[in-house]
Design a protein around this motif. Structure first.
Motif, PDB file in Angstrom:
ATOM      1  N   ALA A 129       0.817  -1.167  -0.006  1.00  0.00           N
ATOM      2  CA  ALA A 129      -0.019   0.112  -0.131  1.00  0.00           C
ATOM      3  C   ALA A 129       0.955   1.187  -0.166  1.00  0.00           C
ATOM      4  O   ALA A 129       1.779   1.348   0.786  1.00  0.00           O
ATOM      5  CB  ALA A 129      -0.978   0.046   1.100  1.00  0.00           C
ATOM      6  N   ALA A 130       0.308   2.062  -0.958  1.00  0.00           N
ATOM      7  CA  ALA A 130       1.484   3.310  -1.030  1.00  0.00           C
ATOM      8  C   ALA A 130       0.550   4.540  -1.216  1.00  0.00           C
ATOM      9  O   ALA A 130      -0.568   4.423  -1.428  1.00  0.00           O
ATOM     10  CB  ALA A 130       2.545   3.157  -2.056  1.00  0.00           C
ATOM     11  N   LYS A 131       1.083   5.796  -0.908  1.00  0.00           N
ATOM     12  CA  LYS A 131       0.255   6.979  -1.379  1.00  0.00           C
ATOM     13  C   LYS A 131       1.381   8.186  -1.902  1.00  0.00           C
ATOM     14  O   LYS A 131       2.601   8.084  -1.891  1.00  0.00           O
ATOM     15  CB  LYS A 131      -0.331   7.508   0.013  1.00  0.00           C
ATOM     16  N   VAL A 132       0.580   9.086  -2.548  1.00  0.00           N
ATOM     17  CA  VAL A 132       1.390  10.106  -3.010  1.00  0.00           C
ATOM     18  C   VAL A 132       1.487  11.081  -1.940  1.00  0.00           C
ATOM     19  O   VAL A 132       0.606  11.514  -1.097  1.00  0.00           O
ATOM     20  CB  VAL A 132       0.552  10.784  -4.343  1.00  0.00           C
ATOM     21  N   LYS A 133       2.874  11.607  -1.580  1.00  0.00           N
ATOM     22  CA  LYS A 133       3.077  12.428  -0.538  1.00  0.00           C
ATOM     23  C   LYS A 133       2.391  13.613  -0.569  1.00  0.00           C
ATOM     24  O   LYS A 133       1.771  14.015   0.418  1.00  0.00           O
ATOM     25  CB  LYS A 133       4.622  12.746  -0.382  1.00  0.00           C
ATOM     26  N   ARG A 134       2.212  14.464  -1.840  1.00  0.00           N
ATOM     27  CA  ARG A 134       1.741  15.857  -1.908  1.00  0.00           C
ATOM     28  C   ARG A 134       0.231  15.629  -1.855  1.00  0.00           C
ATOM     29  O   ARG A 134      -0.320  16.589  -0.896  1.00  0.00           O
ATOM     30  CB  ARG A 134       2.016  16.089  -3.292  1.00  0.00           C
ATOM     31  N   SER A 135      -0.393  14.720  -2.368  1.00  0.00           N
ATOM     32  CA  SER A 135      -1.911  14.688  -2.267  1.00  0.00           C
ATOM     33  C   SER A 135      -2.686  13.921  -1.382  1.00  0.00           C
ATOM     34  O   SER A 135      -3.941  13.519  -1.424  1.00  0.00           O
ATOM     35  CB  SER A 135      -2.269  14.724  -3.533  1.00  0.00           C
ATOM     36  N   ASN A 136      -1.701  12.687  -0.819  1.00  0.00           N
ATOM     37  CA  ASN A 136      -2.343  11.941  -0.043  1.00  0.00           C
ATOM     38  C   ASN A 136      -3.136  10.603  -0.860  1.00  0.00           C
ATOM     39  O   ASN A 136      -3.997   9.857  -0.279  1.00  0.00           O
ATOM     40  CB  ASN A 136      -3.194  12.434   0.926  1.00  0.00           C
ATOM     41  N   VAL A 137      -3.286  10.761  -2.091  1.00  0.00           N
ATOM     42  CA  VAL A 137      -3.835   9.819  -2.975  1.00  0.00           C
ATOM     43  C   VAL A 137      -3.257   8.463  -2.736  1.00  0.00           C
ATOM     44  O   VAL A 137      -2.085   8.147  -2.815  1.00  0.00           O
ATOM     45  CB  VAL A 137      -3.944  10.037  -4.491  1.00  0.00           C
ATOM     46  N   THR A 138      -4.020   7.407  -2.217  1.00  0.00           N
ATOM     47  CA  THR A 138      -3.635   6.171  -2.043  1.00  0.00           C
ATOM     48  C   THR A 138      -3.614   4.864  -3.263  1.00  0.00           C
ATOM     49  O   THR A 138      -4.650   5.294  -4.150  1.00  0.00           O
ATOM     50  CB  THR A 138      -4.215   5.358  -1.047  1.00  0.00           C
ATOM     51  N   GLY A 139      -2.832   4.091  -3.329  1.00  0.00           N
ATOM     52  CA  GLY A 139      -3.013   2.985  -4.277  1.00  0.00           C
ATOM     53  C   GLY A 139      -2.053   1.766  -3.828  1.00  0.00           C
ATOM     54  O   GLY A 139      -1.728   1.967  -2.644  1.00  0.00           O
ATOM     55  N   VAL A 140      -1.849   0.871  -4.848  1.00  0.00           N
ATOM     56  CA  VAL A 140      -0.969  -0.196  -4.511  1.00  0.00           C
ATOM     57  C   VAL A 140       0.222  -0.406  -5.478  1.00  0.00           C
ATOM     58  O   VAL A 140      -0.006  -0.099  -6.556  1.00  0.00           O
ATOM     59  CB  VAL A 140      -1.830  -1.514  -4.805  1.00  0.00           C
ATOM     60  N   ILE A 141       1.371  -0.336  -4.747  1.00  0.00           N
ATOM     61  CA  ILE A 141       2.722  -0.448  -5.728  1.00  0.00           C
ATOM     62  C   ILE A 141       3.063  -1.690  -5.686  1.00  0.00           C
ATOM     63  O   ILE A 141       2.931  -2.501  -5.030  1.00  0.00           O
ATOM     64  CB  ILE A 141       3.536   0.437  -5.193  1.00  0.00           C
ATOM     65  N   SER A 142       3.380  -2.058  -7.209  1.00  0.00           N
ATOM     66  CA  SER A 142       3.962  -3.393  -7.552  1.00  0.00           C
ATOM     67  C   SER A 142       4.982  -3.111  -8.563  1.00  0.00           C
ATOM     68  O   SER A 142       5.161  -2.002  -9.253  1.00  0.00           O
ATOM     69  CB  SER A 142       2.942  -4.371  -7.967  1.00  0.00           C
ATOM     70  N   GLY A 143       5.583  -4.209  -9.091  1.00  0.00           N
ATOM     71  CA  GLY A 143       6.681  -4.205  -9.991  1.00  0.00           C
ATOM     72  C   GLY A 143       6.187  -4.200 -11.395  1.00  0.00           C
ATOM     73  O   GLY A 143       5.089  -4.367 -11.522  1.00  0.00           O
ATOM     74  N   SER A 144       7.007  -3.953 -12.312  1.00  0.00           N
ATOM     75  CA  SER A 144       6.769  -4.065 -13.663  1.00  0.00           C
ATOM     76  C   SER A 144       8.002  -4.946 -14.577  1.00  0.00           C
ATOM     77  O   SER A 144       8.748  -4.948 -13.935  1.00  0.00           O
ATOM     78  CB  SER A 144       6.379  -2.961 -14.277  1.00  0.00           C
ATOM     79  N   LEU A 145       7.555  -5.345 -15.720  1.00  0.00           N
ATOM     80  CA  LEU A 145       8.828  -5.909 -16.585  1.00  0.00           C
ATOM     81  C   LEU A 145      10.199  -5.034 -16.813  1.00  0.00           C
ATOM     82  O   LEU A 145      11.061  -5.681 -16.810  1.00  0.00           O
ATOM     83  CB  LEU A 145       8.017  -6.306 -18.049  1.00  0.00           C
ATOM     84  N   GLU A 146       9.811  -3.704 -16.782  1.00  0.00           N
ATOM     85  CA  GLU A 146      10.827  -3.108 -17.411  1.00  0.00           C
ATOM     86  C   GLU A 146      11.750  -2.474 -16.301  1.00  0.00           C
ATOM     87  O   GLU A 146      12.732  -1.577 -16.405  1.00  0.00           O
ATOM     88  CB  GLU A 146      10.288  -1.798 -18.274  1.00  0.00           C
TER      89      GLU A 146
END
Lengths: 161, 260
Positions: free
Chosen positions: B171-188
């Motif tokens: 679980a992660a959020k944008v520091k400036r606006s507190n928008v939350t989401g889920v962070i995961s990896g990608s192929l690149e």
């Protein structure tokens, strides 16, 4: 036996040494290179090819995050296919090692995607995987391949023959 | 003919065994644990052999960095004084509001001894394990930010799944606006901040931090910066490509949070 020892040395080099020389976090796939050479050289003895591929896959799985069996599966399928192709069409012309290695790199990606989709329900795009990872892995692999091929040929293959 | 039959039989038996191995992944992790313990010394030996060459390469770069670091050190000393003042003020206010003092987590420093053998996965092995109180699920950080999570533990070595691996999620959020989401990896090799609403306030350059909403990571640790924002194929949500702040491919030391 020499090939088995080479596999062990290559996997150690791959995880501890070549990680420092990675390009865009891609390192050369030395084990795949060894599987290609072995399948090409011992194409007359499929049992030997299967056993060597299983051993290489086991090593790769042990030193990776992938579930045990993933690379064993990939390398075994590749080994059988590569030895069939080289026996049927290529005979013993070492120039064909390069297209065989390219084929093995792409084949590895396709089988990996199939395993992820069948066993883990994770759907990856082959085009994305090819562009983002396999193409560079192929080029970098070929570069290192040209250096190591002479060493392998001199130290292992020439001794065997 | 007999040999051909034998080959086909061996191929199918191996195919079956290997498929079963992949399917029963949790059961066979013990074999990986044994290998993790056994491979510690050869891995350390190979990784140490690279040190002299690495030192030579870095020596030249380090000299030019010294003057920059000195200047930065002065600035940080001033900043530290300001922060100490703010901390003491914060403590005073907390006490007055009768907040319970939260226990601070303890860290174990570990040296990276190897990276993942496959180019399709992102993980690394460190030289600390169960003997140093490291457990599966422990978060791993570096002074720059989030590194990953411990997924396999041996007696004196552990494997860490990196923040840019496809199987990582947090679980992660944008520091400036507190928008939350889920962070995961990608192929690149980048990270992906997923499940963002179309009207969420997020911009390129925003810093993404751990939200602390799941128990894996303490809140406020930097994950990376937003470099691209796109719509998902469905068109219902947004996702952001986040560049990890930590240079994951050349990590040498990490810090494992052991009692969080």
């Amino acid at each position: 036996m020499l090939f088995y020892i080479s596999a062990l040395i290559f996997v150690l080099l791959e995880v501890a040494f070549f990680s420092h020389l990675s390009l865009f976090s891609i390192k050369p796939n030395l084990i795949l290179f060894l599987v290609t050479i072995f399948s090409f050289y011992f194409n007359f003895d499929k049992i030997r090819v299967i056993l060597f591929c299983l051993f290489c896959g086991f090593l790769k799985d042990i030193f990776s995050l992938t579930p045990l069996g993933t690379h064993m599966f990939i390398f075994m399928c590749l080994g059988i296919t590569l030895s069939y192709i080289s026996k049927r069409f290529l005979r013993y012309n070492w120039v064909f090692i390069i297209p065989l290695f390219i084929f093995a790199t792409v084949g590895q990606g396709i089988i990996y995607i199939l395993i992820q989709s069948i066993f883990f329900g994770q759907h990856l795009s082959l085009v994305e995987l090819l562009w983002r990872r396999l193409l560079l892995e192929m080029l970098y692999g070929l570069l290192i391949f040209s250096i190591f091929f002479k060493v392998i040929k001199r130290c292992v293959i020439n001794k065997l023959s | 003919m007999e040999k051909k039959k034998k080959t086909i039989f061996l191929f199918f038996i191996s195919l079956l065994v290997v498929s079963l191995l992949i399917k029963s992944y949790p059961v066979v992790t013990f074999s990986k644990k044994i290998a993790l313990n056994l491979s510690r010394f050869p891995l350390k030996l190979v990784s140490l052999s690279f040190l002299p060459a690495e030192a030579l390469i870095k020596c030249n770069r380090s000299l030019s960095e010294v003057s920059i670091l000195k200047e930065e050190n002065q600035k940080l000393k001033v900043r530290l004084m300001q922060l100490e003042e703010a901390e003491s003020e914060n403590e005073r206010l907390k006490k007055s509001l009768s907040f319970k003092e939260e226990s601070k987590f303890s860290l174990v420093a570990a040296r990276v001894i190897s990276f993942d053998a496959s180019n399709l996965r992102r993980s690394l092995v460190v030289d600390k394990g169960k003997n140093q109180r490291i457990k599966i699920g422990n978060p791993v950080i570096s002074p720059e930010g989030i590194v990953g999570i411990v997924v396999e533990v041996g007696n004196s070595s552990s494997r860490i799944i990196l923040v840019n691996d496809l199987d990582f999620s947090m679980a992660a959020k944008v520091k400036r606006s507190n928008v939350t989401g889920v962070i995961s990896g990608s192929l690149e090799g980048m990270c992906k901040l997923k499940y963002l609403d179309l009207d969420d306030d997020i911009q390129v350059g925003d810093e993404v931090i751990s939200s602390g909403k799941n128990s894996r990571f303490p809140a406020g640790i930097t994950a990376g910066k937003v470099v691209e924002i796109s719509k998902e194929h469905s068109g219902l949500t947004l996702f952001a490509i986040v560049k990890p702040k930590v240079k994951l491919s050349s990590l040498e030391e990490v810090l494992v949070i052991v009692n969080y």
